[in-house]
Every structure is written in structure tokens, then in C-alpha cells.
Scaffold this active site. Structure first.
Site, PDB file in Angstrom:
ATOM      1  N   SER A 245      39.945  -0.298  13.977  1.00 22.26           N
ATOM      2  CA  SER A 245      38.669  -0.005  13.321  1.00 22.26           C
ATOM      3  C   SER A 245      37.506  -0.441  14.189  1.00 22.26           C
ATOM      4  CB  SER A 245      38.596  -0.719  11.968  1.00 22.26           C
ATOM      5  OG  SER A 245      37.319  -0.598  11.387  1.00 22.26           O
TER       6      SER A 245
ATOM      7  N   HIS B 181      59.828   9.332  -6.881  1.00 20.35           N
ATOM      8  CA  HIS B 181      58.566   9.616  -7.584  1.00 20.35           C
ATOM      9  C   HIS B 181      57.503   8.555  -7.276  1.00 20.35           C
ATOM     10  CE1 HIS B 181      60.661  12.635 -10.123  1.00 20.35           C
ATOM     11  NE2 HIS B 181      61.658  11.781 -10.064  1.00 20.35           N
TER      12      HIS B 181
END
Length: 455
Positions: free
Chosen positions: A311, A181
Site C-alpha cells: 500500500s 457456501h
């Protein structure tokens, strides 16, 4: 420079340097749709089929040996990629693939006649003898699909399996915190986690190898509507046997030609296995990029290779580009599956007329997955390493180690220890001793992360 070609509709001009005929030229002009060429694998599969049918027709006394040999020689040229420029048609044509069948017939006849003499071999009467587009195109679909799986996708699955097996062994005793989870859970080893990824590939390979048997039966011999009109009763069996000799693949003649012409559930079924593989590859790629997130503000348990600047504005940034490419491919394959499923449902009466789009998407899925798995393996998996210090710190800080105390002090007391450690921002050991539920000696005895992995 142009030449004049003729068909039942009359005359039409064709580029004199090209080997196709009137029907191909009409299709080329009438279907200027998109820029998706009919997959070359289909053209090669057609050539294998035309070579096989010529041999069978000659053996049955319907076609002269001279013509069969000439047809076979041109087919070999096509298979070897020598005539690729002469197959210009796009996927977006008639749904039976008739124009591509005729494209192959016309090229074979034209090239063969360069040797035998003009008009000796006819694209319909000789090259297409005992056949219809309705049984040849689905046959070519199965030949191309099976060959692509055997030569492209299955080998890449095996190679990725091998890399994961090596990583699994390397990190089998490196204890890390588990997560369910998206929250901390009990520990396991990194090797155990990787073994799950490896099993994804092993199981999907098994699914694929089992399901792909569905495309071994071939439609050839059904001719126009499945009755076998204008073909001998055992034509399909003989051609399947000849194709098996050519390819080494255990093709058979489909026992129900009506099914083979109107239903594409076999290809739909096989692509379901391909979609399943894509789903698990997305899971693996997502796991890796999340575990490699950071390097300082994320999970940071894995380090991915530095392949390129990440980037255009942030210096030094390294992005999980191979993971992103893999997940995009997986998404595309899932979309292809929807298209194939819809198209496969359109078998109206005796013929499905969505054949080109079905095989186009099938072969695209195989190519994209094969290429992306190779890229992912070479540029991500092989250079993937564990950040052992980060992993050790996260294990020691985890509150879920308290689960090992359940058999000794019970769930409720263990939960109180975990809550106290969280509330006071202390270690689990400090909280356990403070509650008085366990001694330091007991804690050290019972809380052993490696033992908790059941390795």
C-alpha cells in the site's frame, strides 16, 4: 531514402531500408489501426510453411531447385528472428490475412533476390506458388497455435502441477476446517484441499492435450475456395508431411478443405480448453487469497510471500498481488474466448474473414496464461506456507465437527448440540456433555478431526 515498388495498382514508394514491397506498403498506409502487430509467431509459421511449399513445388518440377533453396534460406532467417523489423502490419487488416501473407512473400522474394539478382524470384509466382492467402493463413494459424501450446503453455502447467504436488505432500496430515457456501463445513487436510487444485491442472492439461489434436489437420492445398485450383491433388499431403519433418509435430492435410477455409471451430474448440484452464486458475488464485486474508482480521490460514509493499498509505501491508494478476489474466482469457467464438461464427460461404483476430486472441491467451502461471508459481506458490496455529484454532472452534456424532446420536440431537454451543458461545464438547446426549469419553472417541478426513 526511398525506392519505388510496383504492383497491379501501380507504383508506390517504400523505405529503402525495408524489405517489404508494394502490397505491404499499401496495407501499412491503409490500415493505421491500433498498435497490435500481427503476432510474430504467425510470421514464423508462415516462414515454415513457405519453406515447405517451396520444397514440394521443386519436387513436383514447378519451381527450380535454385529458387527453392533460396526461398528456404530466407525462411530460416525469418524463423531465427533475423528479419522481424520487416513485418510491420497490424492485426486489423483484411480478414483473410492476405496482406500478411503478401508481406511474407515480398520479404522472402526481396531478400532472396539480393543473392540471385533482382527479379529472379517473384512474391506471387514463386513464393506463393500453388497457394492462396485463404489456405496459407489458416495453415499458419494452426502451426503457430500448436507450437505455442507445446512450447509455452503445457510446460507451465506441468511445472505448477509439480509445485502443488510438493505442497500437497507437505501438508497432507495438517487438518483444517473445510468450507462450503463460504461457511464452516467438516474438516479435511490442507493437503487434500491442495490435491483438488493439483487435479484442476492435471485435468485441464488432459483436456488441452486431447483438444489440440483438432488443429493438426491443415488447410494448405485448398487454395482459394477449397477446390485446390492451381495446386496438385496431393499438394496438401506433401506439404503437411514436410511440415511434420520441420517441426516434429504430427500435422496432416485436412480431408475437407472447404471446411478448413470457412470454419475455425478447431481453434474455437481448443480455446475452450484454454478458457477452462483460466477458470480453474481463477478458482485457485481466489482460494489462496481468501485463505491468506488478514493477517489478523481475516481467515489467515495461509501466508503468502512478501514480494513488495502492498500500500502507498498503509505501512506494512502485504497484498495478494500475484493472485490478483492471475485472476485478471483469467478474466482477459475469458473475454478472448468470447471474441474467438463470435469470430469463428463468421464463416460466410467459402471463407471465414475474421482469421487475424481469432489467432491474435488465441496467442494472447496462451502467452498471458503461460507468463502468469510462471509468475504465480515463482512468486506465490513456491513460497506459500501454512499458518498451523491459526488452522488448529479454527478446527477446534468449529461447530461442524458435530457431524461426526450423526451416526451415533442422530442428526437432530447433533444439531441441538451445535445450536447450544453457538447460542452460549461454548465449545462443542461442553455443549455435548451439557445436553447429556454423549459422555466426555464418547465425545473424545467419536470426535477425531483427522479420522473425519478419511485419510
Amino acid at each position: 531514402m526511398e525506392r519505388i515498388e510496383r504492383d497491379t495498382l501501380g507504383e508506390i514508394s517504400v523505405d529503402a531500408t525495408k524489405y517489404w514491397g508494394a502490397q505491404t506498403e499499401r496495407s501499412k498506409r491503409n490500415f493505421a489501426i491500433g498498435d497490435n502487430p500481427m503476432p510474430i509467431e504467425i510470421i514464423y509459421a508462415f516462414a515454415q510453411l513457405k519453406k515447405a511449399t517451396a520444397k514440394v513445388n521443386a519436387a513436383e518440377g514447378k519451381l527450380s531447385e535454385e529458387k527453392a533453396i533460396a526461398i528456404g534460406q530466407v525462411c530460416d532467417q525469418i524463423i531465427q528472428g533475423e528479419l522481424d523489423e520487416h513485418f510491420p502490419l497490424v492485426v486489423w487488416q483484411t480478414g483473410s490475412g492476405t496482406q500478411s501473407n503478401m508481406n511474407v512473400n515480398e520479404v522472402i522474394a526481396h531478400v532472396a533476390n539480393l543473392t540471385l539478382g533482382e527479379g529472379q524470384i517473384h512474391p506471387n509466382d514463386d513464393v506463393n506458388m500453388s497457394q492462396s492467402s485463404n489456405d496459407t493463413f489458416p495453415t499458419a494459424m494452426h502451426i503457430a497455435a500448436y507450437g505455442a501450446l507445446v512450447t509455452k503453455l503445457l510446460p507451465e502447467i506441468t511445472k505448477m502441477e509439480a509445485v502443488l504436488a510438493e505442497k500437497k505432500s507437505k501438508y497432507m496430515h495438517l487438518v483444517k476446517i473445510g468450507r462450503t457456501h463460504l461457511q464452516d463445513a467438516t474438516p479435511l487436510t490442507l493437503g487434500q484441499e491442495i490435491s483438488g487444485w493439483e487435479a484442476c491442472l492435471t485435468n485441464n492439461k488432459n483436456y488441452l492435450e486431447t483438444s489440440m489434436k483438432a488443429i493438426l489437420p491443415l488447410a494448405i492445398g485448398g487454395t482459394a475456395v477449397g477446390t485446390g485450383l492451381n495446386a496438385s491433388r496431393d499438394f496438401g499431403d506433401k506439404v503437411a508431411e514436410e511440415l511434420m519433418k520441420q517441426t516434429g509435430y504430427p500435422f496432416t492435410s485436412d480431408s475437407n478443405k472447404y471446411f478448413a477455409l470457412t470454419s475455425h471451430s478447431p481453434i474455437n474448440f481448443v480455446h475452450g480448453s484454454i478458457r477452462s484452464l483460466a477458470s480453474d486458475l481463477m478458482k485457485i488464485a481466489n482460494d489462496i487469497r481468501l485463505l491468506a486474508s488478514g493477517p489478523r482480521s481475516g481467515i489467515g490460514e495461509l501466508t503468502i510471500p512478501v514480494n513488495e509493499p502492498g500500500s502507498s498509505i498503509m505501512p506494512g501491508k502485504v497484498n495478494p498481488t500475484q493472485c490478483e494478476a492471475m485472476t485478471m489474466v483469467a478474466a482477459q482469457v475469458m473475454g478472448n474466448d468470447v471474441t474467438i467464438n463470435v469470430a469463428a461464427s463468421q464463416g460466410n460461404f467459402e471463407l471465414n474473414v475474421y482469421k487475424p483476430v481469432i489467432i491474435f486472441n488465441f496467442l494472447e491467451s496462451v502467452k498471458l496464461l503461460s507468463d502468469s502461471m510462471r509468475s504465480f508459481r515463482l512468486h506465490c506458490l513456491e513460497g506459500l506456507t501454512a499458518n498451523e496455529k491459526v488452522i488448529e484454532t479454527k478446527v477446534n472452534d468449529s461447530l461442524m465437527l458435530v457431524t461426526a456424532l450423526n451416526p451415533h446420536i442422530g442428526y437432530e440431537k447433533a444439531a441441538k448440540i451445535a445450536k447450544l454451543a453457538f447460542d452460549e458461545n461454548t465449545t462443542l464438547k461442553e455443549a455435548a456433555i451439557k445436553t447429556g446426549f454423549v459422555t466426555e469419553k464418547q465425545f473424545d472417541l467419536w470426535i477425531d478431526p483427522l479420522k473425519m478426513t478419511n485419510l
